[in-house]
Write a protein that holds these residues in place. Structure first.
Motif, PDB file in Angstrom:
ATOM      1  N   UNK A 176       4.980 -14.925   7.084  1.00  6.04           N
ATOM      2  CA  UNK A 176       5.120 -14.996   5.532  1.00  6.04           C
ATOM      3  C   UNK A 176       5.862 -13.811   5.168  1.00  6.04           C
ATOM      4  N   UNK A 177       6.221 -13.361   3.962  1.00  3.86           N
ATOM      5  CA  UNK A 177       7.043 -12.593   3.566  1.00  3.86           C
ATOM      6  C   UNK A 177       6.552 -11.230   3.752  1.00  3.86           C
ATOM      7  N   UNK A 178       7.388 -10.139   3.989  1.00  4.44           N
ATOM      8  CA  UNK A 178       6.800  -8.602   4.076  1.00  4.44           C
ATOM      9  C   UNK A 178       6.172  -8.311   2.998  1.00  4.44           C
ATOM     10  N   UNK A 179       5.241  -7.547   3.176  1.00  2.20           N
ATOM     11  CA  UNK A 179       4.158  -7.033   2.096  1.00  2.20           C
ATOM     12  C   UNK A 179       4.444  -5.584   2.060  1.00  2.20           C
ATOM     13  N   UNK A 180       4.634  -4.716   3.152  1.00  5.29           N
ATOM     14  CA  UNK A 180       4.652  -3.282   2.943  1.00  5.29           C
ATOM     15  C   UNK A 180       4.121  -2.571   4.039  1.00  5.29           C
ATOM     16  N   UNK A 181       3.754  -1.275   3.766  1.00  4.90           N
ATOM     17  CA  UNK A 181       3.176  -0.307   4.774  1.00  4.90           C
ATOM     18  C   UNK A 181       1.749   0.114   4.084  1.00  4.90           C
ATOM     19  N   UNK A 182       0.728   0.380   5.011  1.00  6.27           N
ATOM     20  CA  UNK A 182      -0.603   0.791   4.311  1.00  6.27           C
ATOM     21  C   UNK A 182      -0.863   2.065   5.110  1.00  6.27           C
ATOM     22  N   UNK A 183      -1.644   2.997   4.288  1.00  3.18           N
ATOM     23  CA  UNK A 183      -2.142   4.140   4.969  1.00  3.18           C
ATOM     24  C   UNK A 183      -3.523   4.313   4.428  1.00  3.18           C
TER      25      UNK A 183
END
Length: 334
Positions: free
Chosen positions: A273-280
């Motif tokens: 699936x498409x990239x979503x981002x980065x979580x912290x």
């Protein structure tokens, strides 16, 4: 009624805003735990992301070390020498690397509510703070892998990994088996034989690594009983044991190049699936729950449907064992 605990999770399209969330007063003996990717895999964590975290810490006068452990199966990361070579070939040549178990050296840490000990990598006590940079992917047995699995499976010695996998029992459906022998050729533990042109698995020899399921073209190899759920619980138990050694943990989940299997496979995978981002977050349960929610939303429920694995035990049991909470607030960063 007592107030329900809620943890903060942050989402960014790039790593730069995340860097500003990392505390500046981190203690010494700092490590970055990531995944170097098996040789042949092309979708392992982008080393440039890890490098930016590393340089950010260097600029704050820290001296972080990249840490990993050797894998259970035969591959380019089975022993320390080959593992280090693979890491460098994959772009992780910018920092010192410590293979924590150095070919299966381990310490034993008691598992809560159990009479057993977790076999964790011997060098783990050399660090008191770890930043876990985990690539969210699917997983053959556990359904998905992210922060919780990075704490447990990736900080365990090879003996510990074997201990976790022995709950898994694999069987072959003879009606679906075509006798292609892909599984026979893939198994490194001589657990598979052919009888009447059908594969058979010796459950006494099989370690449950599930490499055979990845190469079966007809999905003839299946889990028997509740082995997936039992593995997920052992993953949580090992994570809790590791937290006794490392009290300070920070979590960064990369939701990019999302694949249906983990970065331990030795071949290229299709992006699911498409990239979503980065979580912290500082809560492994919250960040993994948020990751699952985001991936399922992005794929319109496709990830959960395709994996066909109940991955809720990993999250719910981790919450029950005190690793964190499923309740989170998600803040999007610019």
């Amino acid at each position: 009624l007592s107030k329900i605990m809620t943890s903060k999770v942050y989402l960014s399209k790039t790593i730069e805003p995340i860097l500003n969330l990392i505390p500046t007063n981190l203690p010494p003996n700092l490590a970055i735990k990531t995944h170097f990717g098996e040789k042949g895999c092309t979708t392992y964590p982008n080393p440039e992301i890890i490098k930016k975290v590393y340089n950010h810490l260097i600029n704050q006068s820290h001296k972080p070390t990249l840490i990993e452990t050797n894998v259970l199966y035969q591959g380019s990361r089975t022993n320390t020498t080959d593992h280090l070579q693979t890491a460098k070939e994959h772009g992780f040549d910018f920092a010192p690397i410590d293979i924590l178990d150095n070919d299966n050296q381990f310490i034993e840490v008691p598992i809560d509510n159990s009479d057993k000990n977790a076999k964790l990598a011997k060098n783990l006590p050399n660090y008191n703070t770890i930043i876990f940079i985990s690539h969210f992917t699917g997983h053959i047995i556990a359904g998905f892998g992210a922060a919780i699995k990075n704490i447990s499976m990736r900080l365990a010695s090879r003996g510990g990994k074997l201990d976790m996998h022995t709950t898994a029992i694999l069987t072959v459906n003879p009606e679906q088996c075509t006798g292609c022998e892909n599984c026979l050729n893939k198994c490194n533990f001589n657990a598979i034989t052919m009888k009447n042109n059908k594969a058979e698995i010796n459950t006494k020899t099989c370690i449950g690594c599930a490499a055979c399921t990845a190469v079966c073209p007809t999905s003839a190899i299946r889990w028997q009983g509740s082995s997936s759920e039992e593995l997920q619980k052992k993953i949580v138990q090992y994570a809790q044991a590791a937290k006794k050694i490392i009290p300070n943990m920070i979590f960064i989940n990369i939701l990019e190049n999302i694949t249906l299997e983990c970065d331990c496979v030795n071949y290229p995978q299709k992006i699911f699936t498409k990239d979503i981002g980065i979580l912290y977050s500082t809560d492994p349960v919250a960040i993994d729950k948020a990751s699952l929610d985001l991936v399922n939303k992005q794929s319109q429920g496709g990830f959960h449907k395709i994996k066909q694995t109940n991955n809720s035990p990993q999250i719910s049991y981790a919450e029950k064992m005190g690793l964190g909470t499923q309740n989170y607030t998600l803040t999007k960063l610019q």
